[in-house]
Design a protein around this motif. Sequence first.
Motif, PDB file in Angstrom:
ATOM      1  N   THR A 247       0.829  -1.211   0.000  1.00 17.85           N
ATOM      2  CA  THR A 247       0.000   0.000   0.000  1.00 17.85           C
ATOM      3  C   THR A 247       0.857   1.251   0.000  1.00 17.85           C
ATOM      4  O   THR A 247       0.573   2.223  -0.707  1.00 17.85           O
ATOM      5  N   THR A 248       1.924   1.200   0.773  1.00 17.53           N
ATOM      6  CA  THR A 248       2.838   2.343   0.809  1.00 17.53           C
ATOM      7  C   THR A 248       3.503   2.557  -0.546  1.00 17.53           C
ATOM      8  O   THR A 248       3.628   3.698  -1.014  1.00 17.53           O
ATOM      9  N   ASP A 249       3.916   1.453  -1.188  1.00 18.49           N
ATOM     10  CA  ASP A 249       4.530   1.574  -2.523  1.00 18.49           C
ATOM     11  C   ASP A 249       3.545   2.157  -3.529  1.00 18.49           C
ATOM     12  O   ASP A 249       3.920   2.971  -4.388  1.00 18.49           O
ATOM     13  N   ILE A 250       2.276   1.719  -3.426  1.00 21.87           N
ATOM     14  CA  ILE A 250       1.261   2.249  -4.344  1.00 21.87           C
ATOM     15  C   ILE A 250       1.085   3.748  -4.131  1.00 21.87           C
ATOM     16  O   ILE A 250       1.002   4.530  -5.092  1.00 21.87           O
ATOM     17  N   ARG A 251       1.043   4.133  -2.878  1.00 18.05           N
ATOM     18  CA  ARG A 251       0.881   5.560  -2.599  1.00 18.05           C
ATOM     19  C   ARG A 251       2.085   6.359  -3.088  1.00 18.05           C
ATOM     20  O   ARG A 251       1.931   7.471  -3.608  1.00 18.05           O
ATOM     21  N   ILE A 252       3.264   5.776  -2.923  1.00 14.73           N
ATOM     22  CA  ILE A 252       4.460   6.468  -3.419  1.00 14.73           C
ATOM     23  C   ILE A 252       4.407   6.597  -4.946  1.00 14.73           C
ATOM     24  O   ILE A 252       4.709   7.656  -5.506  1.00 14.73           O
ATOM     25  N   GLN A 254       1.735   6.553  -6.806  1.00 11.32           N
ATOM     26  CA  GLN A 254       0.698   7.522  -7.141  1.00 11.32           C
ATOM     27  C   GLN A 254       1.190   8.945  -6.940  1.00 11.32           C
ATOM     28  O   GLN A 254       0.885   9.834  -7.746  1.00 11.32           O
ATOM     29  N   ALA A 255       1.938   9.148  -5.880  1.00 10.76           N
ATOM     30  CA  ALA A 255       2.481  10.486  -5.640  1.00 10.76           C
ATOM     31  C   ALA A 255       3.454  10.892  -6.743  1.00 10.76           C
ATOM     32  O   ALA A 255       3.432  12.033  -7.224  1.00 10.76           O
ATOM     33  N   GLU A 258       1.420  11.537  -9.827  1.00  9.43           N
ATOM     34  CA  GLU A 258       0.747  12.831  -9.688  1.00  9.43           C
ATOM     35  C   GLU A 258       1.719  13.984  -9.873  1.00  9.43           C
ATOM     36  O   GLU A 258       1.380  15.012 -10.490  1.00  9.43           O
TER      37      GLU A 258
END
Length: 366
Positions: A247-252, A254-255, A258
Amino acid sequence: MEVPLLLLISAALLLGVLGLLSSYLSLWLQAYVSGVYIGLFPLVWMSLRHVNPKTVVRVKIMAAQAGLADIPLDELEAQYLAGGDIHRVTLALITANRARISLDWKTAAAIDLAGRDILEAVQVSVTPKLIYCPARGIEELKTLDGVAKDGIQLKVQAVVTVRTNLIQLIGGATESTVIARVGQGIVSAIGSCDTYRQALADPAVITRQVLAKGLDSQTSFAIVSIDIARIEVGENLGAKLRLIQATTDIRIAQAVAEKRRAMAIARQQEMVTLTKENGARLVLAEAQIPPAVSEAFRVGPFRHATRRTRAEHRVLATRGLRKRGSLRRGPSVVPAELSEQIELWESEGGTLYGKSVRHIAPADRL
């Protein structure tokens, strides 16, 4: 009259002394009958030094009846005046003597003055004590939680059997330290297991590793055994941690995406702005063309070129008339108006097909 008065005073004094000494006399007689020899006057001096003679006599009688070596009276008084409990120290010596544990008066007195319960220490040394790990009564910590190498959590409750180490009783670590060390060893032993099934199949794997570490070093206790009372499987922390990491990798990611999208939008806006700016410059440049053309026609080289171009058109027009038969071949006279224009054109350097009009054959002029 004076003689009877003196006798009465003497009798009263004698009765007072006898009444005062009666309590000491009974203590002296009790000690004498028990085989303890304490003088009458030392008992009186004890009272004057604020030492309870009954306690001292009782302790001396207990030690004598238990077969202990004679305890010097001065040491008993010193221990009493120092705030020690000579009664419990004597009971500890009697218990150690019956259990064949080596313990002398000075060591027991020092342990008592150090604030440790010497009698309880001797009793634990004789009868081992059970220590629950984790300690009971703590709501937040009911089990020791360890994680095996495969990421599965194991929850353990252990019982540690200890006995007092009288040699390390002064300056040695207490029960809390033993609980902490054993808990640390259990968690470490669980973490060294390849799979949780290995610990479930043989819990002794945990206890053997803990005992091999010598966790009772520099403590007031000697560990007799460590037993696993309860073991159960907890959560799959490995999978949970991997999920959190994913989940953290996905958020990274995505960031980062973005960020790139924002940079692309910003770049696009920059290009749109640059395009509009260049368009504005183009409009300004186009706006400068008409004045420049006008100026060129007014004062520049386009003025003479325009005149020559007009003369050429007139000559070519006349020649077109000739071809259509409007003008006859042969020597002919150029109209006066056209001749003036040709002269003006030649004076300004005009040519037709690279030659002066004057040098062109009459048939080719028109």
